[in-house]
Design a protein around this motif. Structure first.
Motif, PDB file in Angstrom:
ATOM      1  N   ILE A 154       0.844  -1.210   0.000  1.00 20.94           N
ATOM      2  CA  ILE A 154       0.000   0.000   0.000  1.00 20.94           C
ATOM      3  C   ILE A 154       0.872   1.250   0.000  1.00 20.94           C
ATOM      4  N   THR A 155       1.935   1.218   0.806  1.00 20.74           N
ATOM      5  CA  THR A 155       2.834   2.372   0.860  1.00 20.74           C
ATOM      6  C   THR A 155       3.473   2.625  -0.497  1.00 20.74           C
ATOM      7  N   ILE A 156       3.862   1.554  -1.169  1.00 20.02           N
ATOM      8  CA  ILE A 156       4.457   1.696  -2.500  1.00 20.02           C
ATOM      9  C   ILE A 156       3.433   2.282  -3.480  1.00 20.02           C
ATOM     10  N   MET A 157       2.202   1.838  -3.373  1.00 17.44           N
ATOM     11  CA  MET A 157       1.148   2.358  -4.254  1.00 17.44           C
ATOM     12  C   MET A 157       0.899   3.834  -3.981  1.00 17.44           C
ATOM     13  N   VAL A 158       0.879   4.207  -2.686  1.00 18.90           N
ATOM     14  CA  VAL A 158       0.695   5.627  -2.356  1.00 18.90           C
ATOM     15  C   VAL A 158       1.864   6.440  -2.875  1.00 18.90           C
ATOM     16  N   LEU A 159       3.075   5.926  -2.678  1.00 22.52           N
ATOM     17  CA  LEU A 159       4.251   6.641  -3.169  1.00 22.52           C
ATOM     18  C   LEU A 159       4.207   6.779  -4.690  1.00 22.52           C
ATOM     19  N   GLY A 160       3.792   5.728  -5.369  1.00 22.58           N
ATOM     20  CA  GLY A 160       3.674   5.799  -6.833  1.00 22.58           C
ATOM     21  C   GLY A 160       2.634   6.801  -7.262  1.00 22.58           C
ATOM     22  N   MET A 161       1.526   6.834  -6.524  1.00 24.99           N
ATOM     23  CA  MET A 161       0.472   7.794  -6.833  1.00 24.99           C
ATOM     24  C   MET A 161       0.980   9.217  -6.655  1.00 24.99           C
ATOM     25  N   PHE A 162       1.716   9.438  -5.549  1.00 25.81           N
ATOM     26  CA  PHE A 162       2.217  10.781  -5.308  1.00 25.81           C
ATOM     27  C   PHE A 162       3.275  11.178  -6.330  1.00 25.81           C
ATOM     28  N   VAL A 163       4.062  10.255  -6.746  1.00 24.90           N
ATOM     29  CA  VAL A 163       5.073  10.571  -7.779  1.00 24.90           C
ATOM     30  C   VAL A 163       4.376  10.898  -9.096  1.00 24.90           C
ATOM     31  N   ARG A 164       3.346  10.153  -9.379  1.00 21.88           N
ATOM     32  CA  ARG A 164       2.612  10.383 -10.620  1.00 21.88           C
ATOM     33  C   ARG A 164       1.916  11.741 -10.622  1.00 21.88           C
ATOM     34  N   HIS A 165       1.434  12.161  -9.445  1.00 16.83           N
ATOM     35  CA  HIS A 165       0.734  13.444  -9.345  1.00 16.83           C
ATOM     36  C   HIS A 165       1.587  14.467  -8.599  1.00 16.83           C
ATOM     37  N   HIS A 166       2.880  14.404  -8.813  1.00 18.36           N
ATOM     38  CA  HIS A 166       3.759  15.258  -8.019  1.00 18.36           C
ATOM     39  C   HIS A 166       3.591  16.745  -8.340  1.00 18.36           C
ATOM     40  N   ASN A 167       3.004  17.080  -9.498  1.00 18.59           N
ATOM     41  CA  ASN A 167       2.844  18.487  -9.857  1.00 18.59           C
ATOM     42  C   ASN A 167       1.486  19.042  -9.463  1.00 18.59           C
ATOM     43  N   THR A 168       0.678  18.240  -8.829  1.00 13.10           N
ATOM     44  CA  THR A 168      -0.651  18.713  -8.431  1.00 13.10           C
ATOM     45  C   THR A 168      -0.518  19.578  -7.179  1.00 13.10           C
ATOM     46  N   PRO A 169      -1.436  20.544  -6.978  1.00 13.34           N
ATOM     47  CA  PRO A 169      -1.326  21.477  -5.842  1.00 13.34           C
ATOM     48  C   PRO A 169      -1.301  20.792  -4.481  1.00 13.34           C
ATOM     49  N   ILE A 170      -2.078  19.733  -4.294  1.00 13.34           N
ATOM     50  CA  ILE A 170      -2.155  19.126  -2.958  1.00 13.34           C
ATOM     51  C   ILE A 170      -0.830  18.515  -2.531  1.00 13.34           C
ATOM     52  N   ILE A 171      -0.063  18.024  -3.483  1.00 14.77           N
ATOM     53  CA  ILE A 171       1.232  17.423  -3.161  1.00 14.77           C
ATOM     54  C   ILE A 171       2.286  18.518  -2.990  1.00 14.77           C
ATOM     55  N   LYS A 172       2.215  19.531  -3.864  1.00 21.03           N
ATOM     56  CA  LYS A 172       3.165  20.626  -3.738  1.00 21.03           C
ATOM     57  C   LYS A 172       2.970  21.400  -2.448  1.00 21.03           C
ATOM     58  N   ALA A 173       1.729  21.548  -2.047  1.00 20.05           N
ATOM     59  CA  ALA A 173       1.423  22.378  -0.885  1.00 20.05           C
ATOM     60  C   ALA A 173       1.940  21.784   0.416  1.00 20.05           C
ATOM     61  N   ASN A 174       2.191  20.503   0.482  1.00 17.93           N
ATOM     62  CA  ASN A 174       2.578  19.841   1.728  1.00 17.93           C
ATOM     63  C   ASN A 174       4.012  19.339   1.696  1.00 17.93           C
ATOM     64  N   ASN A 175       4.871  20.067   1.053  1.00 16.83           N
ATOM     65  CA  ASN A 175       6.309  19.742   1.018  1.00 16.83           C
ATOM     66  C   ASN A 175       6.528  18.362   0.418  1.00 16.83           C
ATOM     67  N   ARG A 176       6.666  18.379  -0.867  1.00 14.68           N
ATOM     68  CA  ARG A 176       6.759  17.138  -1.633  1.00 14.68           C
ATOM     69  C   ARG A 176       7.923  16.256  -1.158  1.00 14.68           C
ATOM     70  N   ASP A 177       9.070  16.863  -0.873  1.00 18.39           N
ATOM     71  CA  ASP A 177      10.234  16.060  -0.457  1.00 18.39           C
ATOM     72  C   ASP A 177       9.989  15.376   0.901  1.00 18.39           C
TER      73      ASP A 177
END
Length: 796
Positions: free
Chosen positions: A545-568
């Motif tokens: 599940i963690t890998i899937m979440v990480l993959g999802m976040f990498v795939r949507h790394h340019n979306t505002p919700i991911i950028k807004a919460n410190n992507r790194d």
């Protein structure tokens, strides 16, 4: 050289007239007549052998001791007196020289004048070996009431006690001496019989003179409370005692199955033929045969002086071999065999004395050889050095103490229903063999008393304590009397009658019956058992599940919700959670040196990174909100430098704690043998428990700080504010680890490991679910909320 005669006097108990007793039907059956025949047979063979005493004749006198020491002394003085007058040490007009005396059966009548005797200590050791072989530890001792019976008791009592044998009681039987005390003696005998019969002891050791067997058979006959079915006993009788009959109406059942120690005997060639040839009509010089014949066959010889005779007339054609064994035996008994060997020993000693250097010197000096000038005491020197093989092939010799080197046979007395008496050899004591092989017994050959139904008898004060229990002594009673109590928990007794129960070794545990130790099963939290399978599957699922979440976040790394919460920070947190789930697998499987060394430290460091990420995220949210205020100086703190500093400082602190742990007292593989009674648990010993709790304490400190900070920022007006989710995640995290401590401390073995694994997975799942589940929901199901307008929108 002139022919000379040597005289051997034999003191043999042969009652010609019955002693006074109370029964008219009493008749003396002189079974000891065989001893006379053995003596006569030995003298006959020696006189016919030109190699032993050439030109000399061996003769003998027989004196009757009547079981009486006074008569023995009288006969002894007579031997040293003139023929016609009772004058000690005065001998005249006698051509035949007395050289030796062969004693009788009984110690009281023979040891008074004996200078050499068989060794009795061997017989005592044989009795002890017999008792121990069959486990007879509760016995009765019956002895003659004299100094020899007392000496027997004083000798065997301490030896028996040291070897675990108890004596229930000791009875002493006296013989008849006068008519007046016969009633008292018989009454006493009856009481002894009843006491022995009612005793729990099934074994009676009888030591005494030969007459004691007669009284044993009278006791049950005279008992006032005799029943039709008498309780049987195992009688062990010593070599001094012989089966003798004195009455017609006596009890034979009591002696059936007796185990008798007898002096070793063997069949002598020609003896049975010699016995069969005895007949009152053609035997000259035998003053005993007519009395013996009348008493043995129950007949009388014609007397010309009497007009009328009572009873059957003896024809002289009666056969000795037809007599029952209780009256007369054709086979040589141990006592008769000893008499035979004693006569031969005397003859060989005389032969040695004849061949000595002293005699040779007389011949050289041409002095007349006259054995009347020799003294009897000079024969002792030659007697001690005698050793020869008799006609039966047995070697006869004496040791340095003048004791006969001979063993004992163990004989089983068997009385058939037709009153036929049989002796069956069932064992022996051989003093010439190794000590461990001196005693031997063939128990399958033994015929027990019919009371025991041919089952080996037991003789115990208390039934055996079975394995799994121990003996508890009864106060005031012998050590053979005890109670049996179960072994306490955790202890066993593998053998019967143990005084104490034993603990199993650390690698074993008692079975349910507590009579054996079973090797403990070696266990650990393996991948094959249900707990291991469940936890490894859960860890794998959370990792996926963690890998899937990480993959999802990498795939949507340019979306505002991911950028807004410190992507790194998000990526770092996800990777650390993934590693947390994977490090749980280090706790499953057989502990090894490497896994024990790194699993706790890896867990502590990785979790510190995850919690520090959460702390950094929370602080970033607060600073970002404060930085939006006009004129705020917090803007300069917002950025990667702060988050990296927080993460690095938290990581280095935990890393330092772990390094100190590994350097000072690191974890190591260990075996836990005390937590479970039936298992040996392979586990990792944490080494320094203090350092282990320092690692957990530091994680708790970071989680508490994160929770406090997140709680402070939970109501900040931002659509993408993570503070409220972090607050809840930290609440779950802290709850899990607070409950972990009591659960961990109350668990044992592999279940402690399972508790820790579950805590790792549960706390990691709490972080993953509480922080990332809302974002995944927006990304997957509410993409319209994932835009810049939502990022800058304020709460109304």
């Amino acid at each position: 050289m002139a022919s000379q005669t040597f005289i051997i006097s034999s003191s043999i108990t042969f009652v010609q007239e019955p002693p006074p007793v109370l029964f008219e039907e009493l008749a003396v059956v002189p079974k000891n007549y065989q001893h006379i025949l053995a003596l006569s047979f030995a003298v006959k063979e020696i006189n016919e052998d030109p190699q032993i005493l050439p030109n000399h004749t061996l003769g003998f006198h027989i004196y009757d001791s009547y079981f009486n020491a006074k008569r023995t002394f009288h006969a002894t003085i007579q031997l040293m007196s003139t023929v016609k007058k009772f004058a000690p040490n005065y001998i005249c007009n006698i051509q035949n020289k007395l050289m030796a005396v062969v004693g009788g059966l009984d110690p009281l009548t023979s040891l008074h004048v004996a200078t050499m005797a068989p060794k009795e200590t061997l017989q005592y050791a044989g009795i002890l070996s017999l008792l121990l072989h069959f486990g007879w530890i509760w016995i009765v001792i019956l002895t003659s009431n004299d100094e020899y019976g007392e000496r027997f008791v004083q000798t065997v009592f301490p030896v028996f006690s040291r070897n675990g044998i108890c004596i229930a009681f000791i009875e002493r039987s006296s013989k008849f001496t006068t008519i007046t005390d016969s009633h008292e003696r018989l009454e006493k005998g009856s009481q002894i019989h009843e006491k022995v019969s009612n005793s729990k002891a099934n074994v009676v050791v009888a030591y005494g003179e030969s007459y004691l067997i007669v009284f044993l058979r009278w006791f049950s006959y005279l008992s006032k409370h005799i029943t039709n079915k008498q309780k049987g006993k195992v009688w062990i009788v010593t070599a001094q005692m012989e089966l003798t009959s004195m009455v017609y109406h006596w009890e034979t059942d009591i002696i059936h199955g007796v185990l008798s120690f007898t002096i070793h005997s063997n069949d002598l060639p020609g003896f049975k033929s010699f016995v069969k040839s005895r007949n009152p009509s053609n035997t000259k010089g035998d003053g005993f045969i007519r009395d013996f014949w009348q008493q043995a066959f129950g007949c009388v010889f014609p007397d010309p002086a009497l007009d009328k005779m009572d009873g059957d007339v003896c024809s002289g054609k009666e056969k000795l071999e037809n007599l029952p064994g209780t009256c007369f035996e054709m086979s040589l008994t141990g006592h008769s065999y000893s008499i035979y060997n004693a006569v031969y020993a005397m003859a060989y000693a005389l032969h040695s004395m004849c061949s000595s250097r002293f005699i040779h010197k007389l011949l050289v000096d041409k002095r007349e050889l006259n054995f009347q000038d020799k003294h009897a005491w000079q024969l002792h020197h030659f007697l001690k050095g005698i050793h020869f093989n008799n006609s039966a092939g047995d070697k006869i010799s004496f040791d340095h103490n003048g004791e006969l080197v001979a063993g004992f046979d163990i004989i089983n007395w068997i009385i058939s229903p037709n009153q036929t008496f049989h002796r069956v050899k069932v064992g022996k004591i051989d003093p010439k063999g190794p000590p461990e092989q001196a005693f031997s017994i063939s128990e399958d050959v033994i015929t027990w008393h019919k009371w025991f139904n041919q089952v080996q008898p037991l003789s115990l004060c208390t039934e055996h304590c079975n394995p799994g229990s121990r003996k508890k002594m009864k106060e005031g009673e012998p050590f053979c009397c005890y109670d049996c109590i179960p072994c306490p928990e955790g202890k066993i007794s593998e053998q019967r009658d143990q005084n104490d129960c034993d603990k199993c070794s650390d690698k074993d545990y008692p079975n349910n019956n507590q009579d054996a130790c079973i090797p403990k099963a070696i266990t650990f939290l393996s991948f094959e058992e249900p707990w291991g399978i469940s936890l490894s599957c859960l860890a794998s699922a959370l990792s996926l599940i963690t890998i899937m979440v990480l993959g999802m976040f990498v795939r949507h790394h340019n979306t505002p919700i991911i950028k807004a919460n410190n992507r790194d920070l998000t990526y770092t947190l996800l990777i650390s959670l993934l590693l947390c789930f994977l490090c749980a697998l280090l706790f499953i499987g057989q502990p090894g040196k490497v896994t024990c060394l790194f699993r706790q430290t890896a867990f502590g460091i990785i979790f510190s990174v995850a919690v520090s990420c959460v702390l950094a995220k929370t602080i970033t949210v607060i600073l970002a909100f404060m930085a939006t205020k006009p004129g705020s100086r917090m803007r300069k703190w917002v950025g990667k430098r702060l988050t990296n500093s927080i993460m690095l400082s938290c990581f280095l602190t935990q890393n330092g704690i772990c390094i100190v742990w590994l350097v000072t007292f690191p974890p190591f593989p260990d075996t836990n043998i005390h937590s479970f009674a039936e298992e040996i648990v392979l586990e990792c010993n944490e080494g320094s428990v203090t350092m282990f709790y320092c690692v957990l304490g530091y994680l708790g400190f970071l989680a508490t700080v994160s929770f406090a900070v997140a709680f402070f920022a939970r109501k900040l007006p931002d659509s993408f504010n993570e503070a409220k989710f972090i607050t809840f995640s930290m609440l779950v995290f802290c709850s899990v680890w607070l409950s972990f401590i009591p659960s961990y401390l109350s668990s044992k073995g592999k279940y402690m490991v399972a508790v820790e694994i579950f805590s790792i997975l549960a706390s990691g799942a709490g972080l993953l679910g509480c922080i990332f589940a809302p974002k995944c929901y927006i990304i997957l199901l509410r993409p319209e909320l994932n835009n810049k307008e939502q990022l800058i929108r304020r709460k109304s």
